[in-house]
Design an enzyme around this catalytic site. Sequence first.
Site, PDB file in Angstrom:
ATOM      1  CB  SER A 114     -16.678  10.327  24.976  1.00  0.00           C
ATOM      2  OG  SER A 114     -16.015  11.360  25.678  1.00  0.00           O
ATOM      3  CB  CYS A 115     -13.759   5.658  26.376  1.00  0.00           C
ATOM      4  SG  CYS A 115     -14.415   6.188  27.968  1.00  0.00           S
ATOM      5  CB  THR A 116     -10.840   5.655  21.721  1.00  0.00           C
ATOM      6  OG1 THR A 116     -11.509   6.885  21.429  1.00  0.00           O
ATOM      7  CG2 THR A 116     -10.616   4.875  20.435  1.00  0.00           C
TER       8      THR A 116
END
Length: 495
Positions: free
Chosen positions: A2-4
């Site tokens: 998960s990343c942004t």
Amino acid sequence: MSCTTILAGKKATYDGSTFAARNEDSGSGSFMPKKFIVVSPSEQPGKYRSVLSHVEIELPEHPMRYTAMPNATEKEGIWAAAGVNEVNVSMTATETITSNERVLGADPLVRYLPEKDGQEEQAGGIGEEDIVSITLPYIRSAREGVERLGMLLEKYGTYEMNGIAFQDMEEVWWLETIGGHHWIAKRVPDDAYVIMPNQLGIDSFDLADALGEKKAHMCSADLPRFIEENHLSLSFDGTLNPREAFGSHSDADHIYNTPRAWFIARYLNPHSFRWDGENADFRPESDDIPWSFVPERKLTVEDVKYVLSAHFQGTPYDPYAKYGDPAKRGCFRPIGINRNNFLSLVQLRPSLLPELCAIEWVAFGSNVFNAFVPFYANVNRTPDYMANTGERVTTENFYWANRLLGALADAQFSLCKSHIERYQAAVPIEGYRILHEYDERIGAGDVRGGDAVKLLEEANERIAVMVQEKTDDTLDKVLYEASCQMKNGFSRSDA
């Protein structure tokens, strides 16, 4: 993973830089120690072998030096994650993205299959573990990065859906994988920024340009046939919306992904749309939040750090809030989450010497509580405080010091908030001051080559010493606040 991700074109930023920034976050219930290093050409293998998928790839000769943010332990591979090479080309990989059953049924992901029941082992495709290491040392522009990675995806396939950013002084490109072997890429408009929150994000695409002049679009050569044969386009007018064709719109997206895009766009474009209330143009669960926006004002490094540290402050969804409906607090996945591994922002500054233009801003641990630190990227080594991360918990490196700081401050958020805010301001203030000093010393002194590298490494060491002092001081203050709130405390003293 998960990343942004936040990307910005050169006309959207305060100093004409291109920006490429990404949080790398561990999966739920895990925390991966990270470090900031330089990989020299002599350390780059001639043949690459993936730990997770066992795929083997012959690499080109004459790799370039590059910075990287690898895992501190290599039991799952390198995961180089983000960096800048010696010709000031950057990439960050990867943003795990989503797809749908129609796409994955038509072009399945290339999974690793171990030897079993007499069947030979079958290597998988490439993935987040591999992508930076097999691409960044060999590219001389963002566009070349798209072309090289596209070739690798078509040849070897991938075992996961990913988004990857490429950046040089002029252009920023975003590439998204589609199934096991297909891909699209789009140039970030110079006057815009892009938000990517773990979803396939591109919402418009010009196939004619991608197959022709390639001014702002590129894709795998057989993509039109793939779309047509599998009836993937959902538009009535013949236009292609990749998010509709290749992406997902699940209930999980509305809790985990879309609220992050909503918060960032709400912060950076507060007056462009209605973000709140019954008549809002976009809500946290909206599937049609645009992929790119023209900001209402020029973006700064501080803006990027703020939004990539966000926990929905100023909204009913802030898990630390003491106002509003308790049932809404913490209902969406924060951007600044407990399992942020690192945040990296590459800032490629125009009108400076090539040695000076690339700055890599680095933070480790939960972004709500950490500080953003600038380092010159055109160096042969990074300070030990950033590079010596291991499995052992110690305050002698930036990663573990920040993990400790976040865990202590989170438990006493109200008491520690002022200490954290002062820390988060003091570190970049002093970092900017040191950058200004060395920009002037090197630029005005006509220093080049190895002499310039030595000065840049000297500057980085000064920054590392500064940030260690400020981190230790803040940790001391936060530890005191947390210690005073221990449940076994008692007001009567022995004195």
